[in-house]
Design an enzyme around this catalytic site. Structure first.
Site, PDB file in Angstrom:
ATOM      1  N   LYS A 124      12.071   1.661  12.130  1.00 37.88           N
ATOM      2  CA  LYS A 124      12.846   2.174  10.996  1.00 37.88           C
ATOM      3  C   LYS A 124      14.263   1.594  10.994  1.00 37.88           C
ATOM      4  O   LYS A 124      14.728   1.039  10.003  1.00 37.88           O
ATOM      5  CB  LYS A 124      12.911   3.701  11.056  1.00 37.88           C
ATOM      6  CG  LYS A 124      11.566   4.433  11.012  1.00 37.88           C
ATOM      7  CD  LYS A 124      10.894   4.361   9.666  1.00 37.88           C
ATOM      8  CE  LYS A 124       9.755   5.372   9.551  1.00 37.88           C
ATOM      9  NZ  LYS A 124       8.664   5.155  10.526  1.00 37.88           N
ATOM     10  N   LYS A 159      12.584  10.697   5.690  1.00 39.03           N
ATOM     11  CA  LYS A 159      11.514  10.513   6.678  1.00 39.03           C
ATOM     12  C   LYS A 159      12.103  10.535   8.090  1.00 39.03           C
ATOM     13  O   LYS A 159      13.251  10.158   8.311  1.00 39.03           O
ATOM     14  CB  LYS A 159      10.774   9.197   6.436  1.00 39.03           C
ATOM     15  CG  LYS A 159      11.639   7.949   6.369  1.00 39.03           C
ATOM     16  CD  LYS A 159      10.814   6.744   5.922  1.00 39.03           C
ATOM     17  CE  LYS A 159      11.673   5.516   5.712  1.00 39.03           C
ATOM     18  NZ  LYS A 159      10.885   4.351   5.232  1.00 39.03           N
ATOM     19  N   ARG A 209       2.439  -4.673   2.695  1.00 39.18           N
ATOM     20  CA  ARG A 209       2.483  -5.101   4.091  1.00 39.18           C
ATOM     21  C   ARG A 209       2.398  -6.621   4.139  1.00 39.18           C
ATOM     22  O   ARG A 209       1.401  -7.210   3.721  1.00 39.18           O
ATOM     23  CB  ARG A 209       1.326  -4.478   4.872  1.00 39.18           C
ATOM     24  CG  ARG A 209       1.070  -5.095   6.266  1.00 39.18           C
ATOM     25  CD  ARG A 209       2.273  -5.035   7.199  1.00 39.18           C
ATOM     26  NE  ARG A 209       2.806  -3.706   7.393  1.00 39.18           N
ATOM     27  CZ  ARG A 209       2.327  -2.844   8.290  1.00 39.18           C
ATOM     28  NH1 ARG A 209       1.300  -3.171   9.053  1.00 39.18           N
ATOM     29  NH2 ARG A 209       2.887  -1.647   8.427  1.00 39.18           N
ATOM     30  N   ARG A 224      -0.412  -1.313  -0.392  1.00 41.91           N
ATOM     31  CA  ARG A 224      -0.957   0.036  -0.179  1.00 41.91           C
ATOM     32  C   ARG A 224      -0.491   0.890  -1.353  1.00 41.91           C
ATOM     33  O   ARG A 224       0.676   1.248  -1.437  1.00 41.91           O
ATOM     34  CB  ARG A 224      -0.476   0.605   1.151  1.00 41.91           C
ATOM     35  CG  ARG A 224      -1.133   0.002   2.405  1.00 41.91           C
ATOM     36  CD  ARG A 224      -0.457  -1.258   2.906  1.00 41.91           C
ATOM     37  NE  ARG A 224       0.982  -1.139   3.083  1.00 41.91           N
ATOM     38  CZ  ARG A 224       1.569  -0.741   4.218  1.00 41.91           C
ATOM     39  NH1 ARG A 224       0.841  -0.446   5.267  1.00 41.91           N
ATOM     40  NH2 ARG A 224       2.885  -0.688   4.315  1.00 41.91           N
ATOM     41  N   ARG A 232       3.065   8.358  -1.182  1.00 32.69           N
ATOM     42  CA  ARG A 232       2.892   7.509  -0.001  1.00 32.69           C
ATOM     43  C   ARG A 232       1.743   6.535  -0.216  1.00 32.69           C
ATOM     44  O   ARG A 232       0.645   6.934  -0.590  1.00 32.69           O
ATOM     45  CB  ARG A 232       2.622   8.365   1.236  1.00 32.69           C
ATOM     46  CG  ARG A 232       3.752   9.318   1.577  1.00 32.69           C
ATOM     47  CD  ARG A 232       3.346  10.282   2.671  1.00 32.69           C
ATOM     48  NE  ARG A 232       2.206  11.110   2.268  1.00 32.69           N
ATOM     49  CZ  ARG A 232       1.562  11.941   3.086  1.00 32.69           C
ATOM     50  NH1 ARG A 232       1.935  12.036   4.347  1.00 32.69           N
ATOM     51  NH2 ARG A 232       0.545  12.657   2.642  1.00 32.69           N
ATOM     52  N   ASP A 272       7.289  -4.119   5.727  1.00 34.33           N
ATOM     53  CA  ASP A 272       6.921  -3.255   4.613  1.00 34.33           C
ATOM     54  C   ASP A 272       7.936  -3.463   3.495  1.00 34.33           C
ATOM     55  O   ASP A 272       9.148  -3.278   3.704  1.00 34.33           O
ATOM     56  CB  ASP A 272       6.885  -1.788   5.030  1.00 34.33           C
ATOM     57  CG  ASP A 272       5.682  -1.471   5.913  1.00 34.33           C
ATOM     58  OD1 ASP A 272       4.777  -2.328   6.013  1.00 34.33           O
ATOM     59  OD2 ASP A 272       5.657  -0.378   6.511  1.00 34.33           O
ATOM     60  N   GLU A 280      10.657  -1.147   6.235  1.00 35.17           N
ATOM     61  CA  GLU A 280      10.371  -1.029   7.667  1.00 35.17           C
ATOM     62  C   GLU A 280      10.053  -2.414   8.221  1.00 35.17           C
ATOM     63  O   GLU A 280       9.593  -3.299   7.497  1.00 35.17           O
ATOM     64  CB  GLU A 280       9.187  -0.087   7.950  1.00 35.17           C
ATOM     65  CG  GLU A 280       9.455   1.371   7.656  1.00 35.17           C
ATOM     66  CD  GLU A 280       8.323   2.293   8.129  1.00 35.17           C
ATOM     67  OE1 GLU A 280       7.513   1.859   8.980  1.00 35.17           O
ATOM     68  OE2 GLU A 280       8.249   3.421   7.625  1.00 35.17           O
ATOM     69  N   ASN A 282       7.714  -3.478  11.252  1.00 33.89           N
ATOM     70  CA  ASN A 282       6.766  -2.977  12.239  1.00 33.89           C
ATOM     71  C   ASN A 282       6.513  -4.028  13.322  1.00 33.89           C
ATOM     72  O   ASN A 282       6.126  -5.159  13.017  1.00 33.89           O
ATOM     73  CB  ASN A 282       5.448  -2.608  11.555  1.00 33.89           C
ATOM     74  CG  ASN A 282       5.622  -1.471  10.568  1.00 33.89           C
ATOM     75  OD1 ASN A 282       5.565  -0.302  10.923  1.00 33.89           O
ATOM     76  ND2 ASN A 282       5.855  -1.817   9.306  1.00 33.89           N
TER      77      ASN A 282
END
Length: 315
Positions: A124, A159, A209, A224, A232, A272, A280, A282
């Site tokens: 994050k 979040k 992604r 997504r 979400r 992301d 984000e 990852n």
């Protein structure tokens, strides 16, 4: 070559879409020998970092998809590559494992992603290094700071810093309904830090992604897409995964970050993006290999293996 995969229990794999399994299959098909252990099987013994690991064979089909051999104790530096593929959350035991893996790197092990780089890149918080690429963002424990951010941007998303799969993500609209309650609950009354961002309506087109492998950008993303009234897009939260080519703006962002992150030891990264903004970065166990491959025809696992072989040849 011998590849050691440090991963979650094999029986927990989602066989039809597991990225780690896709890596294992393509590596085995190329003639590499596979080994498996869990993070709990990594230990310091006789001044060496070793793994109590098992040789792994992936079967071509059937419900019993793998076969394990007898446990052997092997030093991590004896493997051609060590692939850290344990899923989040990034808790104290994950952290302990990265410290052991860092010791293994000092002893000559080749670990992907580099454990020091994993520790240095909160999935994050690492976005804050690139303010020109992110939406308006606040990181704070303080309710008053969140309230001020909401007054400015009116529609926000809150979040926790250690969430995964969309868990604990809340949207608060212009009416501010339940804002204080959400902050107090998620933040455990000011004891946990939260991330707050301006809501991006482009989420309706998907939380993209984008995979970076060996400093290169995979040309297809997995969007997504939230379903129904959900905000979400995470697949774990019911989002629909749709593979699509990167837009020019997405490509520019990915190409800017890819060499920077690769230079730091982050061989495999999952960006992301929502509306072209990075939300984000990852680095622990990026996924979506299978979905992108099946829908686009671009073989992500093969791309990963070729990049890994190239990386190893230059080490």
């Amino acid at each position: 070559m011998d590849y050691l995969f440090i991963a979650d229990p094999l029986d927990s794999f989602k066989i039809g879409k597991d990225s780690t399994l896709a890596m294992m299959r393509v590596a085995q098909a190329a003639g590499h020998r596979l080994w498996f252990c869990q993070s709990r099987n990594i230990l310091w013994r006789d001044n060496v970092i070793v793994a109590d690991c098992e040789p792994l064979f992936i079967k071509p089909s059937g419900t019993s998809w793998y076969e394990l051999g007898l446990v052997e104790a092997r030093s991590l530096h004896s493997f051609s590559a060590v692939l850290m593929r344990t899923d989040p959350p990034f808790d104290i035991e994950y952290l302990n494992t990265t410290w052991l893996l860092s010791a293994a790197v000092r002893q000559g092990a080749k670990v992907f992603n580099n454990p020091t780089a994993i520790r240095d890149h909160s999935e994050k918080l690492s976005i804050t290094e690139f303010p020109q690429l992110i939406p308006p963002t606040l990181v704070s424990r303080e309710l008053s700071a969140v309230e001020a951010f909401h007054r400015e941007y009116r529609d926000i998303v809150i979040k926790p810093l250690d969430g995964m799969g969309g868990m604990g993500v809340f949207r608060v609209g212009p009416d501010g309904l339940n804002l204080a309650s959400i902050v107090e609950t998620l933040g455990e009354n000011g004891t946990r830090t939260l991330m707050v961002q301006r809501f991006l309506p482009e989420i309706s087109q998907g939380d993209k992604r984008v995979l970076l492998i060996g400093g290169e950008v995979v040309p297809f993303a997995l969007a997504r897409i939230p379903q129904g009234s959900e905000i979400r897009g995470n697949l774990a939260a019911g989002g629909k995964g749709v593979a699509m080519p990167l837009s020019e703006s997405e490509k520019r962002v990915a190409q800017e970050l890819a060499p920077i992150l690769h230079e730091r030891g982050l061989f495999l990264v999952g960006l992301d993006l929502i509306g072209g903004f990075v939300t984000e970065i990852n680095v622990t166990s990026p996924t979506c290999f299978v979905e992108i491959t099946e829908q686009s025809g671009f073989d992500v696992a093969q791309f990963w293996l070729q990049a890994l072989e190239k990386e190893l040849a230059h080490l």
